[in-house]
Design a protein around this motif. Structure first.
Motif, PDB file in Angstrom:
ATOM      1  N   LEU A  49       5.081  -6.705   0.392  1.00  0.00           N
ATOM      2  CA  LEU A  49       5.819  -6.465  -0.850  1.00  0.00           C
ATOM      3  C   LEU A  49       4.855  -6.579  -2.031  1.00  0.00           C
ATOM      4  O   LEU A  49       4.285  -7.643  -2.278  1.00  0.00           O
ATOM      5  N   ALA A  50       4.651  -5.471  -2.753  1.00  0.00           N
ATOM      6  CA  ALA A  50       3.716  -5.431  -3.887  1.00  0.00           C
ATOM      7  C   ALA A  50       4.489  -5.181  -5.173  1.00  0.00           C
ATOM      8  O   ALA A  50       5.260  -4.219  -5.267  1.00  0.00           O
ATOM      9  N   VAL A  51       4.303  -6.064  -6.142  1.00  0.00           N
ATOM     10  CA  VAL A  51       4.941  -5.916  -7.457  1.00  0.00           C
ATOM     11  C   VAL A  51       3.874  -5.409  -8.423  1.00  0.00           C
ATOM     12  O   VAL A  51       2.956  -6.141  -8.793  1.00  0.00           O
ATOM     13  N   ASN A  52       4.013  -4.167  -8.845  1.00  0.00           N
ATOM     14  CA  ASN A  52       2.986  -3.516  -9.666  1.00  0.00           C
ATOM     15  C   ASN A  52       3.259  -3.727 -11.156  1.00  0.00           C
ATOM     16  O   ASN A  52       4.327  -4.174 -11.561  1.00  0.00           O
ATOM     17  N   LYS A  53       2.253  -3.401 -11.942  1.00  0.00           N
ATOM     18  CA  LYS A  53       2.314  -3.456 -13.412  1.00  0.00           C
ATOM     19  C   LYS A  53       2.494  -4.891 -13.916  1.00  0.00           C
ATOM     20  O   LYS A  53       3.227  -5.131 -14.884  1.00  0.00           O
ATOM     21  N   THR A  54       1.797  -5.834 -13.275  1.00  0.00           N
ATOM     22  CA  THR A  54       1.886  -7.235 -13.694  1.00  0.00           C
ATOM     23  C   THR A  54       0.720  -7.615 -14.600  1.00  0.00           C
ATOM     24  O   THR A  54       0.288  -8.765 -14.615  1.00  0.00           O
ATOM     25  N   ASP A  55       0.191  -6.628 -15.326  1.00  0.00           N
ATOM     26  CA  ASP A  55      -0.934  -6.899 -16.220  1.00  0.00           C
ATOM     27  C   ASP A  55      -0.473  -7.459 -17.560  1.00  0.00           C
ATOM     28  O   ASP A  55      -1.289  -7.711 -18.443  1.00  0.00           O
ATOM     29  N   ILE A  56       0.844  -7.646 -17.747  1.00  0.00           N
ATOM     30  CA  ILE A  56       1.355  -8.287 -18.956  1.00  0.00           C
ATOM     31  C   ILE A  56       2.211  -9.489 -18.536  1.00  0.00           C
ATOM     32  O   ILE A  56       2.765  -9.523 -17.434  1.00  0.00           O
TER      33      ILE A  56
ATOM     34  N   LEU B  71      14.486  -9.719  -2.387  1.00  0.00           N
ATOM     35  CA  LEU B  71      14.517  -8.614  -1.431  1.00  0.00           C
ATOM     36  C   LEU B  71      14.414  -9.101   0.015  1.00  0.00           C
ATOM     37  O   LEU B  71      14.732  -8.355   0.943  1.00  0.00           O
ATOM     38  N   GLY B  72      13.920 -10.316   0.214  1.00  0.00           N
ATOM     39  CA  GLY B  72      13.809 -10.845   1.567  1.00  0.00           C
ATOM     40  C   GLY B  72      12.729 -10.178   2.393  1.00  0.00           C
ATOM     41  O   GLY B  72      12.834 -10.119   3.631  1.00  0.00           O
ATOM     42  N   LEU B  73      11.672  -9.683   1.740  1.00  0.00           N
ATOM     43  CA  LEU B  73      10.569  -9.033   2.451  1.00  0.00           C
ATOM     44  C   LEU B  73       9.324  -9.912   2.479  1.00  0.00           C
ATOM     45  O   LEU B  73       8.219  -9.419   2.716  1.00  0.00           O
ATOM     46  N   GLY B  74       9.492 -11.198   2.235  1.00  0.00           N
ATOM     47  CA  GLY B  74       8.351 -12.089   2.263  1.00  0.00           C
ATOM     48  C   GLY B  74       7.798 -12.347   0.875  1.00  0.00           C
ATOM     49  O   GLY B  74       8.390 -11.965  -0.149  1.00  0.00           O
ATOM     50  N   GLU B  75       6.641 -12.986   0.831  1.00  0.00           N
ATOM     51  CA  GLU B  75       6.028 -13.352  -0.442  1.00  0.00           C
ATOM     52  C   GLU B  75       5.506 -12.120  -1.171  1.00  0.00           C
ATOM     53  O   GLU B  75       4.714 -11.349  -0.618  1.00  0.00           O
ATOM     54  N   PRO B  76       5.928 -11.911  -2.416  1.00  0.00           N
ATOM     55  CA  PRO B  76       5.446 -10.740  -3.163  1.00  0.00           C
ATOM     56  C   PRO B  76       4.008 -10.933  -3.636  1.00  0.00           C
ATOM     57  O   PRO B  76       3.584 -12.050  -3.951  1.00  0.00           O
ATOM     58  N   VAL B  77       3.279  -9.809  -3.709  1.00  0.00           N
ATOM     59  CA  VAL B  77       1.916  -9.795  -4.214  1.00  0.00           C
ATOM     60  C   VAL B  77       1.932  -9.136  -5.591  1.00  0.00           C
ATOM     61  O   VAL B  77       2.261  -7.951  -5.719  1.00  0.00           O
ATOM     62  N   GLY B  78       1.618  -9.889  -6.622  1.00  0.00           N
ATOM     63  CA  GLY B  78       1.550  -9.318  -7.959  1.00  0.00           C
ATOM     64  C   GLY B  78       0.226  -8.598  -8.172  1.00  0.00           C
ATOM     65  O   GLY B  78      -0.836  -9.141  -7.865  1.00  0.00           O
ATOM     66  N   LEU B  79       0.292  -7.368  -8.672  1.00  0.00           N
ATOM     67  CA  LEU B  79      -0.950  -6.605  -8.865  1.00  0.00           C
ATOM     68  C   LEU B  79      -0.795  -5.603 -10.003  1.00  0.00           C
ATOM     69  O   LEU B  79       0.308  -5.340 -10.486  1.00  0.00           O
ATOM     70  N   SER B  80      -1.923  -5.068 -10.415  1.00  0.00           N
ATOM     71  CA  SER B  80      -1.966  -3.940 -11.355  1.00  0.00           C
ATOM     72  C   SER B  80      -2.840  -2.868 -10.719  1.00  0.00           C
ATOM     73  O   SER B  80      -4.065  -3.004 -10.685  1.00  0.00           O
ATOM     74  N   ALA B  81      -2.197  -1.828 -10.191  1.00  0.00           N
ATOM     75  CA  ALA B  81      -2.950  -0.763  -9.519  1.00  0.00           C
ATOM     76  C   ALA B  81      -3.876  -0.042 -10.485  1.00  0.00           C
ATOM     77  O   ALA B  81      -4.954   0.414 -10.105  1.00  0.00           O
ATOM     78  N   GLU B  82      -3.482   0.037 -11.750  1.00  0.00           N
ATOM     79  CA  GLU B  82      -4.294   0.754 -12.735  1.00  0.00           C
ATOM     80  C   GLU B  82      -5.557  -0.013 -13.089  1.00  0.00           C
ATOM     81  O   GLU B  82      -6.630   0.566 -13.242  1.00  0.00           O
TER      82      GLU B  82
END
Length: 477
Positions: A116-123, A136-147
């Motif tokens: 589970l990837a949470v995008n746009k976490t640069d703010i 969502l029950g998909l496990g631990e989310p990974v915060g990231l900024s793909a850009e």
């Protein structure tokens, strides 16, 4: 077989941006408009020490199966079924949406391991989206900024754990390390358009791009060729946006096919997204070897058809015309004769241009199309020894001597081939700037006829040899 990672999620959550970062090239079109990606694209990717195939997919949308959005969803579901790992992306700025919950259920039912990837976490405000993702029950989310590349270490660890559980790491460890790629490189940058081959090598894959006006049947043709619904098709014009590559084999010959976006007249291309699609198509043409131009046989030789064919010839690619929708033609023999006559008359830049009637819907004529593609590709790579070239030049100039310009006859001395792909020749002559283009065309047509260089562009350059006594003449003055 390489470990396959599919990136899925709602439209406009940053799937293509992450795809570009993982493959190391900007090969997927990225725009703020939701639903840019429509076809699924597969490309080798890397994340630090990990190697895998990464799949970019269309955004999940709730829609009926017979609509464009429904067909896009079917393509994404096919990518999920083929993947070994699913990276489910959500937008951290927007937070958890109802569609995220619905599509998380689809991913969960697949039974595949999920990151589970949470995008746009640069703010800072996006941190709340990471906390909501736990629901969502998909496990631990990974915060990231793909850009901006933030969170790639955490994403690597999550993918590594899934690969380790699947037993894919031992298989990857024996592979040679991937070459470092330029993040600013574009699709096809690994091909030199002016590259010279020492000889024709049938073991090398042939790169074939399929181009044409919108709704000419390009994606349908490739689906028929490979025998599966790999590319999104439908009655709507302009479905394809990215240039999608598909690997295939025909009669033991490896082929890399490129499906491209339809090209409308330049005056009609106003939106930024369509401009990006056309630019992607132009890159595919520039770095292909053979280009199949798909004409609609029910209304062929539109102005845009001729402009596309002329562009391919100016780029020096090996062109072939495919008259599609042949199953809709009634008087086929008379129509074919008329089409061949128009081909020779309206596209005189390349004499002997191959033109094959096909039906992408039924598969008729596809074997002949690829036989013609291989013949044209071999001609495009042909090299002629200097000896036969100059014996031909001697006969050609004796039969039709160069004209006299300003009372002085031009002299043609020597010819040699300096490159292939396409064949390029240099003619040594006196006063090249005064040589009429009509005589250059005479030499070019003679080369085609004598050495059977038909169906491909020919480059002819004129040069003059240095006069070794020029400096003595200056001294006398």
């Amino acid at each position: 077989m390489a470990f396959k990672v599919a990136i899925v999620g709602r439209p406009n959550v940053g799937k293509s941006t992450l795809f570009n970062r993982l493959v190391g090239r900007r090969i997927a079109i990225v725009d703020d408009t939701p639903g840019v990606t429509r076809d699924r694209r597969v490309h080798p990717g890397r994340l630090q020490d990990l190697r895998f195939d990464v799949v970019d997919t269309a955004g999940f949308e709730v829609a009926a199966a017979d609509t464009l959005e429904g067909r896009m969803r079917a393509q994404t579901e096919a990518a999920i079924s083929e993947a070994d790992l699913i990276v489910f992306m959500m937008d951290g700025r927007a937070g958890l949406m109802p569609d995220d919950r619905a599509f998380a259920d689809v991913v969960r039912r697949s039974g595949k391991p999920v990151v589970l990837a949470v995008n746009k976490t640069d703010i800072n405000s996006a941190e709340a989206g990471v906390l909501e993702a736990w629901n969502l029950g998909l496990g631990e989310p990974v915060g990231l900024s793909a850009e901006h590349g933030r969170g790639m270490v955490e994403l690597r660890d999550a993918i590594h754990a899934a690969m380790e559980e699947a037993g894919a790491l031992e298989e990857e460890a024996v592979e040679a390390p991937a070459a470092v790629v330029d993040a600013n490189a574009m699709v096809g940058d690994d091909i030199d358009p002016d590259e010279e081959d020492p000889g024709y090598d049938i073991t090398k894959p042939v790169r074939i791009a399929v181009v044409g006006r919108p709704n000419a049947g390009k994606s349908t043709l490739i689906n028929q060729i490979i025998g599966e619904d790999r590319l999104l098709t439908g009655p709507e014009a302009g479905i394809t946006r990215d240039s999608i590559s598909v690997d295939w084999s025909f009669k033991g010959r490896d082929i890399k096919l490129f499906d491209t976006a339809g090209m409308r007249r330049k005056a009609k291309v106003q939106q930024k997204l369509e401009k990006l699609s056309v630019a992607d198509t132009l890159r595919a043409i520039r770095f292909a070897e053979v280009v199949i131009v798909v004409f609609d046989a029910t209304m062929p030789f539109e102005k845009q058809d001729l402009q596309i064919a002329d562009l391919i010839m100016r780029e020096g690619r090996a062109p072939i015309i495919a008259f599609n929708k042949w199953d809709l033609i009634e008087d086929r023999q008379e129509t074919l004769t008329e089409l061949h006559e128009k081909t020779a008359r309206l596209l005189p830049q390349v004499k002997g241009l191959q033109a094959i009637p096909i039906s992408a819907e039924t598969g008729r004529g596809i074997d002949k199309l690829f036989d013609a593609a291989f013949r044209t590709h071999e001609t495009w790579n042909r090299r002629i020894p200097t000896g036969p070239l100059n014996r031909w030049l001697e006969r050609a100039t004796a039969q039709h001597p160069p004209p006299a310009v300003a009372g002085r006859r031009l002299k043609v001395k020597f010819i040699t081939q300096i490159k292939t792909r396409p064949p390029g020749f240099v003619v040594s002559c006196s006063r090249p700037e005064a040589m009429p283009q009509s005589y250059v065309r005479y030499l070019t047509n003679g080369l085609r006829e004598t050495f059977n260089i038909t169906g491909v562009p020919i480059r002819m350059a004129l040069r003059t040899s240095d006069n070794p006594y020029a400096h003595k003449a200056k001294k006398k003055r």
